[in-house]
Structures are given as C-alpha cells and as structure tokens.
Design a protein around this motif. Sequence first.
Motif, PDB file in Angstrom:
ATOM      1  N   LEU A 211       0.834  -1.206   0.000  1.00  8.78           N
ATOM      2  CA  LEU A 211       0.000   0.000   0.000  1.00  8.78           C
ATOM      3  C   LEU A 211       0.868   1.255   0.000  1.00  8.78           C
ATOM      4  O   LEU A 211       2.015   1.209   0.452  1.00  8.78           O
ATOM      5  CB  LEU A 211      -0.923   0.023   1.226  1.00  8.78           C
ATOM      6  CG  LEU A 211      -2.294  -0.662   1.077  1.00  8.78           C
ATOM      7  CD1 LEU A 211      -2.158  -2.154   0.973  1.00  8.78           C
ATOM      8  CD2 LEU A 211      -3.202  -0.300   2.237  1.00  8.78           C
ATOM      9  N   THR A 212       0.304   2.354  -0.474  1.00 15.88           N
ATOM     10  CA  THR A 212       1.069   3.607  -0.469  1.00 15.88           C
ATOM     11  C   THR A 212       0.620   4.559   0.640  1.00 15.88           C
ATOM     12  O   THR A 212       1.383   5.425   1.059  1.00 15.88           O
ATOM     13  CB  THR A 212       0.928   4.336  -1.820  1.00 15.88           C
ATOM     14  OG1 THR A 212      -0.469   4.472  -2.104  1.00 15.88           O
ATOM     15  CG2 THR A 212       1.592   3.560  -2.939  1.00 15.88           C
ATOM     16  N   VAL A 213      -0.629   4.408   1.134  1.00 11.85           N
ATOM     17  CA  VAL A 213      -1.099   5.325   2.187  1.00 11.85           C
ATOM     18  C   VAL A 213      -0.477   4.946   3.527  1.00 11.85           C
ATOM     19  O   VAL A 213      -0.114   3.782   3.744  1.00 11.85           O
ATOM     20  CB  VAL A 213      -2.648   5.287   2.357  1.00 11.85           C
ATOM     21  CG1 VAL A 213      -3.341   5.912   1.187  1.00 11.85           C
ATOM     22  CG2 VAL A 213      -3.144   3.889   2.625  1.00 11.85           C
ATOM     23  N   PRO A 214      -0.349   5.916   4.451  1.00 11.92           N
ATOM     24  CA  PRO A 214       0.177   5.597   5.784  1.00 11.92           C
ATOM     25  C   PRO A 214      -0.696   4.555   6.498  1.00 11.92           C
ATOM     26  O   PRO A 214      -1.919   4.549   6.349  1.00 11.92           O
ATOM     27  CB  PRO A 214       0.125   6.944   6.512  1.00 11.92           C
ATOM     28  CG  PRO A 214       0.151   7.973   5.431  1.00 11.92           C
ATOM     29  CD  PRO A 214      -0.600   7.359   4.284  1.00 11.92           C
ATOM     30  N   ILE A 215      -0.042   3.695   7.282  1.00  7.99           N
ATOM     31  CA  ILE A 215      -0.735   2.609   7.990  1.00  7.99           C
ATOM     32  C   ILE A 215      -0.775   2.931   9.484  1.00  7.99           C
ATOM     33  O   ILE A 215       0.239   3.278  10.092  1.00  7.99           O
ATOM     34  CB  ILE A 215      -0.016   1.253   7.789  1.00  7.99           C
ATOM     35  CG1 ILE A 215       0.140   0.941   6.291  1.00  7.99           C
ATOM     36  CG2 ILE A 215      -0.759   0.126   8.505  1.00  7.99           C
ATOM     37  CD1 ILE A 215      -1.144   0.758   5.541  1.00  7.99           C
ATOM     38  N   HIS A 216      -1.954   2.763  10.055  1.00  5.90           N
ATOM     39  CA  HIS A 216      -2.220   3.080  11.456  1.00  5.90           C
ATOM     40  C   HIS A 216      -2.606   1.768  12.139  1.00  5.90           C
ATOM     41  O   HIS A 216      -3.400   1.007  11.592  1.00  5.90           O
ATOM     42  CB  HIS A 216      -3.400   4.071  11.467  1.00  5.90           C
ATOM     43  CG  HIS A 216      -3.617   4.776  12.758  1.00  5.90           C
ATOM     44  ND1 HIS A 216      -4.241   6.009  12.809  1.00  5.90           N
ATOM     45  CD2 HIS A 216      -3.336   4.446  14.034  1.00  5.90           C
ATOM     46  CE1 HIS A 216      -4.321   6.404  14.079  1.00  5.90           C
ATOM     47  NE2 HIS A 216      -3.785   5.473  14.833  1.00  5.90           N
ATOM     48  N   PHE A 217      -2.049   1.506  13.301  1.00  6.93           N
ATOM     49  CA  PHE A 217      -2.391   0.264  14.007  1.00  6.93           C
ATOM     50  C   PHE A 217      -3.000   0.597  15.367  1.00  6.93           C
ATOM     51  O   PHE A 217      -2.490   1.436  16.091  1.00  6.93           O
ATOM     52  CB  PHE A 217      -1.155  -0.634  14.156  1.00  6.93           C
ATOM     53  CG  PHE A 217      -1.456  -1.970  14.777  1.00  6.93           C
ATOM     54  CD1 PHE A 217      -2.328  -2.861  14.149  1.00  6.93           C
ATOM     55  CD2 PHE A 217      -0.882  -2.342  15.990  1.00  6.93           C
ATOM     56  CE1 PHE A 217      -2.622  -4.098  14.721  1.00  6.93           C
ATOM     57  CE2 PHE A 217      -1.180  -3.582  16.570  1.00  6.93           C
ATOM     58  CZ  PHE A 217      -2.039  -4.453  15.933  1.00  6.93           C
ATOM     59  N   HIS A 218      -4.106  -0.103  15.669  1.00  2.80           N
ATOM     60  CA  HIS A 218      -4.845   0.134  16.917  1.00  2.80           C
ATOM     61  C   HIS A 218      -5.102  -1.213  17.570  1.00  2.80           C
ATOM     62  O   HIS A 218      -5.590  -2.134  16.922  1.00  2.80           O
ATOM     63  CB  HIS A 218      -6.179   0.813  16.565  1.00  2.80           C
ATOM     64  CG  HIS A 218      -7.154   0.931  17.697  1.00  2.80           C
ATOM     65  ND1 HIS A 218      -7.223   2.048  18.494  1.00  2.80           N
ATOM     66  CD2 HIS A 218      -8.110   0.087  18.148  1.00  2.80           C
ATOM     67  CE1 HIS A 218      -8.200   1.882  19.387  1.00  2.80           C
ATOM     68  NE2 HIS A 218      -8.748   0.695  19.205  1.00  2.80           N
ATOM     69  N   ALA A 219      -4.741  -1.346  18.848  1.00  4.20           N
ATOM     70  CA  ALA A 219      -5.007  -2.628  19.518  1.00  4.20           C
ATOM     71  C   ALA A 219      -5.388  -2.405  20.975  1.00  4.20           C
ATOM     72  O   ALA A 219      -5.145  -1.337  21.542  1.00  4.20           O
ATOM     73  CB  ALA A 219      -3.784  -3.534  19.438  1.00  4.20           C
ATOM     74  N   HIS A 220      -6.011  -3.423  21.536  1.00  7.85           N
ATOM     75  CA  HIS A 220      -6.387  -3.420  22.953  1.00  7.85           C
ATOM     76  C   HIS A 220      -5.530  -4.444  23.692  1.00  7.85           C
ATOM     77  O   HIS A 220      -5.173  -5.474  23.137  1.00  7.85           O
ATOM     78  CB  HIS A 220      -7.867  -3.753  23.094  1.00  7.85           C
ATOM     79  CG  HIS A 220      -8.754  -2.636  22.649  1.00  7.85           C
ATOM     80  ND1 HIS A 220      -9.447  -1.850  23.526  1.00  7.85           N
ATOM     81  CD2 HIS A 220      -9.024  -2.155  21.417  1.00  7.85           C
ATOM     82  CE1 HIS A 220     -10.122  -0.929  22.847  1.00  7.85           C
ATOM     83  NE2 HIS A 220      -9.892  -1.092  21.567  1.00  7.85           N
ATOM     84  N   CYS A 221      -5.251  -4.161  24.980  1.00  7.38           N
ATOM     85  CA  CYS A 221      -4.344  -5.009  25.757  1.00  7.38           C
ATOM     86  C   CYS A 221      -5.041  -6.220  26.383  1.00  7.38           C
ATOM     87  O   CYS A 221      -4.406  -6.943  27.160  1.00  7.38           O
ATOM     88  CB  CYS A 221      -3.702  -4.188  26.869  1.00  7.38           C
ATOM     89  SG  CYS A 221      -2.690  -2.856  26.237  1.00  7.38           S
ATOM     90  N   THR A 222      -6.310  -6.414  26.064  1.00  5.25           N
ATOM     91  CA  THR A 222      -7.136  -7.448  26.700  1.00  5.25           C
ATOM     92  C   THR A 222      -6.383  -8.752  26.998  1.00  5.25           C
ATOM     93  O   THR A 222      -6.448  -9.281  28.093  1.00  5.25           O
ATOM     94  CB  THR A 222      -8.354  -7.748  25.805  1.00  5.25           C
ATOM     95  OG1 THR A 222      -8.752  -6.531  25.174  1.00  5.25           O
ATOM     96  CG2 THR A 222      -9.499  -8.324  26.610  1.00  5.25           C
ATOM     97  N   SER A 223      -5.676  -9.280  26.012  1.00  9.35           N
ATOM     98  CA  SER A 223      -4.970 -10.556  26.211  1.00  9.35           C
ATOM     99  C   SER A 223      -3.524 -10.340  26.634  1.00  9.35           C
ATOM    100  O   SER A 223      -2.777 -11.293  26.801  1.00  9.35           O
ATOM    101  CB  SER A 223      -4.988 -11.365  24.915  1.00  9.35           C
ATOM    102  OG  SER A 223      -4.062 -10.780  23.995  1.00  9.35           O
ATOM    103  N   GLY A 224      -3.124  -9.078  26.785  1.00  4.44           N
ATOM    104  CA  GLY A 224      -1.760  -8.780  27.233  1.00  4.44           C
ATOM    105  C   GLY A 224      -0.730  -8.717  26.116  1.00  4.44           C
ATOM    106  O   GLY A 224       0.456  -8.533  26.382  1.00  4.44           O
ATOM    107  N   MET A 225      -1.153  -8.835  24.846  1.00  2.98           N
ATOM    108  CA  MET A 225      -0.176  -8.915  23.758  1.00  2.98           C
ATOM    109  C   MET A 225       0.075  -7.585  23.034  1.00  2.98           C
ATOM    110  O   MET A 225       0.984  -7.479  22.219  1.00  2.98           O
ATOM    111  CB  MET A 225      -0.628  -9.957  22.726  1.00  2.98           C
ATOM    112  CG  MET A 225      -0.677 -11.377  23.273  1.00  2.98           C
ATOM    113  SD  MET A 225      -0.878 -12.647  21.984  1.00  2.98           S
ATOM    114  CE  MET A 225      -2.619 -12.495  21.571  1.00  2.98           C
TER     115      MET A 225
END
Length: 497
Positions: A211-225
Amino acid sequence: MDDLIDGPPANPIKIQDTSFRDGHQSLLATRLRTEDIIPIAERMDEVGFWAMEVWGGATFDAMHRFLGEDPFERLRTLKQYMKKTPFTMLLRGQNLLGYRHYADDVVRLFVDKTCEAGMDIFRVFDALNDFRNIETAAERVKANGKHFEGAVLLTLSGNRFGGEVFTLDYYINKGKELQDMGADTVCFKDMGGIMNPLDVGLLIRTLKEELTVPIHFHAHCTSGMASMGYLEAIRAGVDIVDTCLAPFAFRASQPAVETMVATLSGTNRDPGFDLNLLLEMDEYLEGIAPKYRDYAAKHRMSVVDTEVIVHQVPGGMISNLVNQLKEANALDRLPEVYREVSVTRKDLGMPPLATPTSQIVGVQAVLNVLFGRYKIVTNEVKDLVYGLYGRTPFPVDQEVQKKVLKGYKKGETPITGRPADYLEPELESARKKVGDLAKDDYDFLIYALYPSTGERFLRWKYGLEEKPEEIKPKTLEDIRKEDDAMAAAIEKICATQ
Ligand code: CO
C-alpha cells in the motif's frame, strides 16, 4: 523500511492519544465528563500527538443517556482548548454512533454537522468489513475536506493468522479497497486484542510493501499482547499507533504512551515526547479517577483476560454469554457455548466479532446450545442472513440460510445490494416528530440517532424535565466519605477479631 535502530529520529512514530475516547470507554464504561478533561486539555495539546481521539464510539450514547451532556457541545468546548492537535472520532459507518443502519440522508447530515462542530479525522469502519456501508460517510468526509481514515477490523478463525478466510491476502485486499476509496490513512483495528505480535509484524511489513497510504495500528491489551504487537508493528514500519495515558491504559484499553516513549527513546522512531509532561498529566488523572471507580472492573487480580487467548472471543462478548447462561440457569454449559460460537459464526459467514455482530452470534450460539441448532432464531440473525447488515466475509451456510429465512416476512431470498439502498429517507419524518424540541440540527441529530433517550435528553437540556439524581457526578468529597466509612468498618471488624 529500516528496522528499529539506535540513532537520530529519522522516522519518528506518530502517536494518537485515545485517553478521552477509547481509554475511558474500555475501562470506565465511557463515563468521563468534559469538566474532568478541560483541566489538562491545553497541556495535552502541547505533547505533539499526531491526533487525539476524543469523540465517537460509545461517547455520544453515554453522554446524552448517562451524563446529561450534549455530545456536540463537548466537541466544540474541547476544540477551544486544543487548537493544534487534530481530533479523531470513531464512526461505525452506516450505523453512525447508534446500533442500526440509518438512511443516507441521516448519515450525510451527521457527518456535515460533525465537521462543522470541529472534527478533523474520521476513522470509519463496518462490522462486516463490507465497505459499501462506509461509502456515504466517506464521501461526505472528503467533501468537507476532512481526513478519511478507513478502518479494517482484524479478526481470526484460529489463534494465529491464516485459515480459510482471514488470510494475509484478505487483509491486504481490504486495505487496498480503502486506499482505492480515497482513504488518507488506513487503520487496522485489533479491537479484541487477539493478534499474535509476530502476525502483526508480518501484516504491517506486507502492508507497507503493498500500500502507499500511511498505515495506522490500533489494539487493545485485553490478552496482554498489544504492547508487543506495537513493537513488532513499529519494527515493520507502521506509521501511526494509538496509546493512552498510563492511568487509562492497559487492561481492556490501549498500551501506555509512557512505555512506548521509554522503549523508543534514542532510536530512529523516537516520537520526541516530553516524558515529564506526560507524567504530570498522569498525576492529574490519578487525582480525578476515584470519581469513576465504581465503573472500573475489580472482580479479578489478573490484568490479562486469559479466556480471550484461548477462545479469541472479545472480552465484552464473554460477559454477555455468561449472563445469558446464568439467566437460563445453565452456566455449566459454557464450554459447549464456546465451541458453538465458532460453529455458529462459520454458519453465519464468519462475521468479525465486533458491535453488533458479536452480540448477534453470541445470542444465537447460546440458543443453539439450549434449544437445538436454529430451533429458535433471533430477528437479528434473520436480518444478517437476509443481507441487511451487508456482505459477510464468507458465504452463509446454504442449509442454515434456508432454515433461518423459511417464512421470513421480509423474504426468503437474501438481498445482495448495498443495505442502505433499501432504506427510505428518514430526515423529514423525524423532523416532524421531534418538532420544536430540537432548536437546531445538532439537537435534531441527537434525536434522529436516539429517538427515545435523545428526546429525554433534549427535555433535560431545555429544562422541561428535571435531570434525575443518578446522572449527577460523584464528587471527590463523596469519595472521601465513602473511604472513611469503609476504613471505619474495617477497623470495627479487626477490633472484634
Ligand atoms: Co478500540
């Protein structure tokens, strides 16, 4: 893309803060009030965040329903204190901030007025990753000259990447679809906190190639990972990640910004934030947090939800399954329900387990266990199979489809078009119904999204009805009295032993 190395910050990671939306939504049932945000708003604006998520998700519902606060007023107010940092909201595509699909005319007005009230970045997703359901919203965001962030929900069919549906190719194609729709950034959302960090690295590395557009990552710590996933994402070249101030971080929320800043310090991805400024704000939040402690989870020691690791079922969904079984006096059948969730989910076309699909799949799985498979079918399952939520990632099982839609009043053959094309415009009749109670389009939208609680809110707002006692906030003075009473009670117990 260079790996993470010591050296000058050649490519600083961009960070979006989520303390005022996802943070308190994940940990404190979305109860944080505007009056407790304002005292640190100006300092937050100085940190250098790429953006701050301050609105959307469940905040609109919680504000007008539980806090007696006008959601649009909060947005306008915060904008006065934070003029530099762009604002982000989370928008559920055609569902907007409610729980059903609204007609296109409502979606258009909502996005237009939200832009006018001060929103800059719209993170838009659909529960089925069917992007026809975000087309109208995306079109209006772009038309208003704002930032359209398309979001892909990350879900799995096992505990690692792969399987029949949710392969690397599936996600790359979803990302490309959003890029082709004109997304300014593409976000991958691990809302359940289920992603293995090594899979995150593989995903981001491949996305950065494809991909050429910027990549954003969002996560929750629910499982600790999640913090490990962030580190892998950063090594793989991710552009933006979401974090929270420490008091509102970890557990079911995002990783803490302080941890990321310390980890990346002195590297090529160092965000260059002032750690002391962050700690000052942590101290402030610790000071007001007791007002909200009744909403915090306190039933277990572990900050890791181990069930999530085993079953890949989002935390919120597990508590619903447990409640439903308790009501039926059948809690001992929980292991069967866990197995049935994955079978039912496959029957119904492998929907990601997010709002509202996690609920739809969960309720049906419990009914299947208690009464036999599809002997009782909910209306939501009928609508899902009928195509009213959109296209499922995988085809619905043919036998199940026949059984579920037999004699269904809307029809036995599913629709295949964009769901909103089957909806009549709603604005005109809603305007008639609400009448003069809505003084402007903002009032009107609160009513259009939430007719019953929205109308009640407008009556509070204009003094036509007294706000009930329970929506008034607890003060720190109340908390001190509670603590003193508790200390006295404990002393008494100890004295008698
Ligand atoms: Co989230």
